[in-house]
Design an enzyme around this catalytic site. Structure first.
Site, PDB file in Angstrom:
ATOM      1  N   ASP A 176       0.832  -1.263  -0.018  1.00  0.00           N
ATOM      2  CA  ASP A 176       0.012  -0.081   0.111  1.00  0.00           C
ATOM      3  C   ASP A 176       0.955   1.196  -0.095  1.00  0.00           C
ATOM      4  O   ASP A 176       1.989   1.250   0.861  1.00  0.00           O
ATOM      5  CB  ASP A 176      -0.929  -0.051   1.112  1.00  0.00           C
ATOM      6  CG  ASP A 176      -1.879   1.202   1.264  1.00  0.00           C
ATOM      7  OD1 ASP A 176      -2.948   0.800   1.148  1.00  0.00           O
ATOM      8  OD2 ASP A 176      -1.414   2.210   1.496  1.00  0.00           O
ATOM      9  N   ILE A 177       0.531   2.051  -0.936  1.00  0.00           N
ATOM     10  CA  ILE A 177       1.270   3.469  -1.069  1.00  0.00           C
ATOM     11  C   ILE A 177       1.057   4.223   0.367  1.00  0.00           C
ATOM     12  O   ILE A 177       0.134   4.473   0.814  1.00  0.00           O
ATOM     13  CB  ILE A 177       0.844   4.139  -2.028  1.00  0.00           C
ATOM     14  CG1 ILE A 177       1.319   3.388  -3.451  1.00  0.00           C
ATOM     15  CG2 ILE A 177       1.878   5.535  -2.216  1.00  0.00           C
ATOM     16  CD1 ILE A 177       0.811   3.884  -4.823  1.00  0.00           C
ATOM     17  N   GLU A 220      -4.738   2.179  -4.231  1.00  0.00           N
ATOM     18  CA  GLU A 220      -3.222   2.282  -4.485  1.00  0.00           C
ATOM     19  C   GLU A 220      -2.683   1.323  -3.283  1.00  0.00           C
ATOM     20  O   GLU A 220      -1.791   1.272  -2.722  1.00  0.00           O
ATOM     21  CB  GLU A 220      -2.887   3.855  -3.673  1.00  0.00           C
ATOM     22  CG  GLU A 220      -3.924   4.304  -2.526  1.00  0.00           C
ATOM     23  CD  GLU A 220      -3.697   3.746  -1.164  1.00  0.00           C
ATOM     24  OE1 GLU A 220      -4.301   2.736  -0.920  1.00  0.00           O
ATOM     25  OE2 GLU A 220      -2.910   4.079  -0.327  1.00  0.00           O
TER      26      GLU A 220
END
Ligand code: GH3
Ligand code: MG
Ligand code: MG
Ligand code: MG
Ligand code: MG
Length: 300
Positions: A176-177, A220
């Site tokens: 996950d960003i 994301e």
């Protein structure tokens, strides 16, 4: 088209071949049902012209065997027989044939039949192409061109079954960003999209084995599937991915981890008697721990 002609009479083989080749199609011939089956397995055949009385297995049986081998696919099979009784016609259709021509061979009638079957083959091919396109659309994410979640689930099921069958390890990395909402809020959604594409490309090109699979799991979030890889292996891969993204030095002044865009990752390896969804859950829980511990790190 590639036409398979199954006919034990040499004179008729030559005659029919000449008529079909005159139309611009290619003809391969077999004198027996057995050799027809061999050719059928080797060549990409679009149409079969089938005699019924043959040495060895007869044309009805060859037709049944071809149909059994095709599973969901279809190709036209046309009988060409000197026995033009209604009973033979019915048996031919029941065996899986599509049409029935009587001998002696009538050139224009044979050619008309090949044209008619050719039209159906063409429609069939167009349908297949459309299906491939639709399947591609359904399984590929338009923004990043990675597998989307649906595509991933399909591949995951396959790899899960394989690892169970062959007793091989299987690991998952959930990624996950970090602070991506702040990225969008400050640089705009279009820049956010560009960055998602860049992250996707970086992840894809950083995986080393051709059997590794990366997918966009959600907004994301990305998921990496590593066949034949243990937890330790997956953590090394995740750490490399994390470092590669960090080294891209994508400006993110509003990140909680510094001035550049970073990712967090959670790893998990399949354990005995686990359900497929539990492995994903485990990687997800570990991702959450990586976030809790301060982000820009791997947990497993
Ligand atoms: P954390 O470090 O905890 O992961 O924080 P975060 O801000 O990354 O997490 P959060 O889940 O709050 O926000 C995710 C953001 O990702 C929200 C949304 O704006 C953005 N996002 C999701 N999908 C897309 C997309 O397709 N394009 C763009 N530009 N942004 C997206
Ligand atoms: Mg014969
Ligand atoms: Mg998220
Ligand atoms: Mg995030
Ligand atoms: Mg900062």
């Amino acid at each position: 088209m590639n036409v398979l002609l199954v006919e034990d009479s040499r004179a008729i083989r030559e005659l029919v071949t000449a008529y079909i080749e005159e139309m611009g199609h290619r003809v391969v011939t077999a004198e027996t049902g057995e050799s027809a089956m061999e050719l059928f397995d080797k060549k990409q055949i679009n149409l079969v012209i089938m005699d019924i009385q043959l040495p060895g297995i007869d044309g009805f049986e060859v037709t049944r065997r071809i149909r059994a081998r095709l599973f969901g696919d279809w190709l036209p099979i046309v009988f060409l027989s000197s026995n033009s009784s209604d009973a033979h016609f019915v048996e031919g259709i029941n065996a899986g044939g599509d049409a029935y021509l009587a001998k002696p061979v009538n050139g224009p009638v044979l050619q008309a039949m090949v044209r008619a079957m050719g039209r159906i083959v063409e429609i069939q091919e167009q349908l297949q192409k459309t299906n491939e396109k639709l399947s591609q659309l359904a399984h590929i994410d338009a923004l990043t061109e990675l597998n989307n979640r649906r595509g991933f689930v399909l591949l995951y099921g396959r790899e899960w079954a394989r690892s169970s069958r062959e007793s091989l390890p299987l690991s998952v990395i959930m990624i996950d960003i970090d602070s991506f909402k702040a990225y969008n809020d400050n640089y705009g959604h279009l820049a956010g999209d560009d960055t998602l594409r860049l992250v996707a490309k970086t992840l894809l090109s950083s995986l080393l084995r051709p059997t590794d699979i990366v997918a966009r799991y959600g907004g994301e979030e990305f998921v990496v599937l590593l066949p034949n890889t243990t937890l330790e292996g997956s953590m090394r891969v995740a750490e490399r991915l994390r470092g590669t993204i960090e080294n891209q030095m994508i400006s993110h002044e509003f990140s909680s981890t510094g001035n550049y865009l970073t990712i967090s990752a959670g790893c998990a390896e399949k354990v005995k008697d686990q359900a497929a969804t539990q492995l994903i859950d485990k990687a997800d829980q570990n991702l959450y721990k990586a976030k809790e511990n301060g982000r820009n790190q791997v947990f497993g």
